[in-house]
Design an enzyme around this catalytic site. Structure first.
Site, mmCIF file in Angstrom:
data_model
loop_
_atom_site.group_PDB
_atom_site.id
_atom_site.type_symbol
_atom_site.label_atom_id
_atom_site.label_comp_id
_atom_site.label_asym_id
_atom_site.label_seq_id
_atom_site.Cartn_x
_atom_site.Cartn_y
_atom_site.Cartn_z
ATOM 1 N N ARG A 52 0.831 -1.206 0.000
ATOM 2 C CA ARG A 52 0.000 0.000 0.000
ATOM 3 C C ARG A 52 0.865 1.256 0.000
ATOM 4 N NH1 ARG A 52 -4.542 0.593 4.624
ATOM 5 N NH2 ARG A 52 -2.734 1.146 5.883
ATOM 6 N N LYS A 151 -2.625 6.942 1.075
ATOM 7 C CA LYS A 151 -2.381 7.280 2.482
ATOM 8 C C LYS A 151 -1.282 8.345 2.495
ATOM 9 C CE LYS A 151 -2.237 4.897 6.939
ATOM 10 N NZ LYS A 151 -3.404 5.512 7.570
ATOM 11 N N GLU A 184 -16.199 6.184 5.388
ATOM 12 C CA GLU A 184 -15.422 5.573 6.466
ATOM 13 C C GLU A 184 -15.287 6.570 7.598
ATOM 14 O OE1 GLU A 184 -11.309 4.902 5.268
ATOM 15 O OE2 GLU A 184 -11.349 6.703 4.033
HETATM 16 N N1 PXG Z 1 -9.313 4.683 6.985
HETATM 17 C C1 PXG Z 1 -8.435 5.675 7.168
HETATM 18 C C2 PXG Z 1 -8.731 7.018 6.625
HETATM 19 C C3 PXG Z 1 -7.239 5.416 7.854
HETATM 20 O O1 PXG Z 1 -6.346 6.386 8.036
HETATM 21 C C4 PXG Z 1 -7.959 3.127 8.152
HETATM 22 C C5 PXG Z 1 -9.102 3.445 7.455
HETATM 23 C C6 PXG Z 1 -7.744 1.732 8.608
HETATM 24 O O2 PXG Z 1 -6.712 1.116 7.839
HETATM 25 P P1 PXG Z 1 -5.796 -0.050 8.429
HETATM 26 O O3 PXG Z 1 -4.901 -0.403 7.303
HETATM 27 O O4 PXG Z 1 -5.070 0.529 9.612
HETATM 28 O O5 PXG Z 1 -6.693 -1.150 8.822
HETATM 29 C C7 PXG Z 1 -6.999 4.122 8.358
HETATM 30 C C8 PXG Z 1 -5.743 3.803 9.079
HETATM 31 C C9 PXG Z 1 -2.585 6.876 13.236
HETATM 32 C C10 PXG Z 1 -3.137 5.685 12.603
HETATM 33 O O6 PXG Z 1 -1.568 6.756 13.869
HETATM 34 C C11 PXG Z 1 -3.964 5.811 11.527
HETATM 35 C C12 PXG Z 1 -4.458 4.684 10.930
HETATM 36 C C13 PXG Z 1 -4.138 3.464 11.417
HETATM 37 C C14 PXG Z 1 -3.301 3.361 12.501
HETATM 38 C C15 PXG Z 1 -2.799 4.482 13.114
HETATM 39 O O7 PXG Z 1 -3.149 7.952 13.080
HETATM 40 N N2 PXG Z 1 -5.270 4.851 9.881
#
Ligand code: PXG
Length: 285
Positions: A52, A151, A184
């Site tokens: 990703r 991201k 989301e």
């Molecule tokens: N949507 C958004 C917009 C995110 O930023 C997710 C869904 C979930 O994705 P994952 O791959 O984690 O299942 C995210 C993930 C942080 C932090 O430190 C942010 C995320 C995940 C972990 C930590 O801000 N965002």
């Protein structure tokens, strides 16, 4: 002993881990990142996160100056020198230092940063009682402007939604897309359960393809829970039997109230609990 941070092949003490104020990551949010979990001394789904990261970088014409294998090695090394067995890894790749103009061609030396640290988890009661969330007025980035699949270091869209949620007393907030459909939350994907079926917005709704989301989709198939990735509205959320969020930090967290409406009977539901149990088995095996 100070935490060691990896930047471009070297380990620095946390206090000395710095980037230029001319770095376009700082000046413009020009860069990409990943947030991953470490369970039992191993990074969970590292290959998927790296894929990703490379896809995000490709979409913004950012060339990561090393191979995914070398970055995987750097992640493992950083985790090990810091003795982190359960925690969090933040990967950051910036455009690098440039001039005070947008042109990324004036930038050199993209900064590849690995931070491995401990993680502050959501309190237990969120998992036992469920989260209360609200829908906010900030819509998710229009995919034609900036794809939510990237991201990127520019997280203002999510931050504005987060602030709106916090002002309403909620730690997470639900965002709709430009069509008024459910997309989301600010840092988590959303799932519903209705009549025994698991429902989640498809990637077309303008969401990040969460790694935890894909793990939950796999677990549902394994547990023979039917799944549909379809457009969903706020109404679908309100009439759902169950609702939960997924993310690397949150894992799977039940949601029991949305916009002051009780979801199901107001407690984490059976399918949510089954998935959470299986998720714990997979991550803590
Ligand atoms: N949507 C958004 C917009 C995110 O930023 C997710 C869904 C979930 O994705 P994952 O791959 O984690 O299942 C995210 C993930 C942080 C932090 O430190 C942010 C995320 C995940 C972990 C930590 O801000 N965002």
């Amino acid at each position: 002993m100070s935490l060691k941070i990896y930047i471009n092949g070297k380990l620095y003490d946390k206090e000395d881990a710095k980037v230029s104020v001319y770095d376009h990551g700082l000046l413009y949010g020009d860069g990409v990142f990943e947030g991953m979990r470490i369970y039992g001394g191993k990074v969970f789904r590292l290959a998927e996160h790296l894929e990703r990261l490379w896809n995000s970088a490709k979409a913004i014409w950012l060339e990561i100056p090393m191979t995914p294998e070398a970055l995987a090695e750097a992640v493992n090394q950083t985790m090990q020198v810091n003795g982190i067995r359960d925690g969090y890894v933040r990967l950051v790749v910036t455009r690098g230092a440039g001039t005070l103009g947008l042109d990324p061609n004036k930038c050199s030396d993209p900064q590849v940063i690995v931070i491995a640290d401990t993680i502050t988890l959501y309190p237990r009661e969120y998992y036992e009682q469920g989260l209360h969330i609200v829908t906010v007025s900030t819509i998710r980035n229009h995919p034609a402007a900036l794809s939510p699949r990237i991201k990127s270091l520019n997280y203002l869209n999510n931050i504005l939604a987060k602030i709106e949620g916090l002002q309403a007393g909620c730690v997470e907030a639900l965002m709709l897309n430009q069509k008024g459909e459910v997309s989301e939350c600010t840092g988590d994907n959303i799932f519903l359960v209705r009549k025994g079926e698991l429902l989640t917005p498809s990637v077309d709704a303008g969401v990040l393809e969460g790694i935890t989301r894909s793990v939950v989709l796999e677990l549902a198939r394994e547990l023979k829970i039917p799944v549909r990735e379809i457009p969903l509205t706020k109404h679908d959320v309100y009439i759902a039997d169950e609702c939960f969020l997924t993310g690397s930090a949150a894992e799977i967290v039940p949601v029991t109230k949305v916009d002051s409406r009780k979801i199901g009977d107001g407690l984490p539901g059976p399918i949510t609990r089954r998935l959470l149990k299986r998720f714990h088995e997979v991550t803590r095996q």
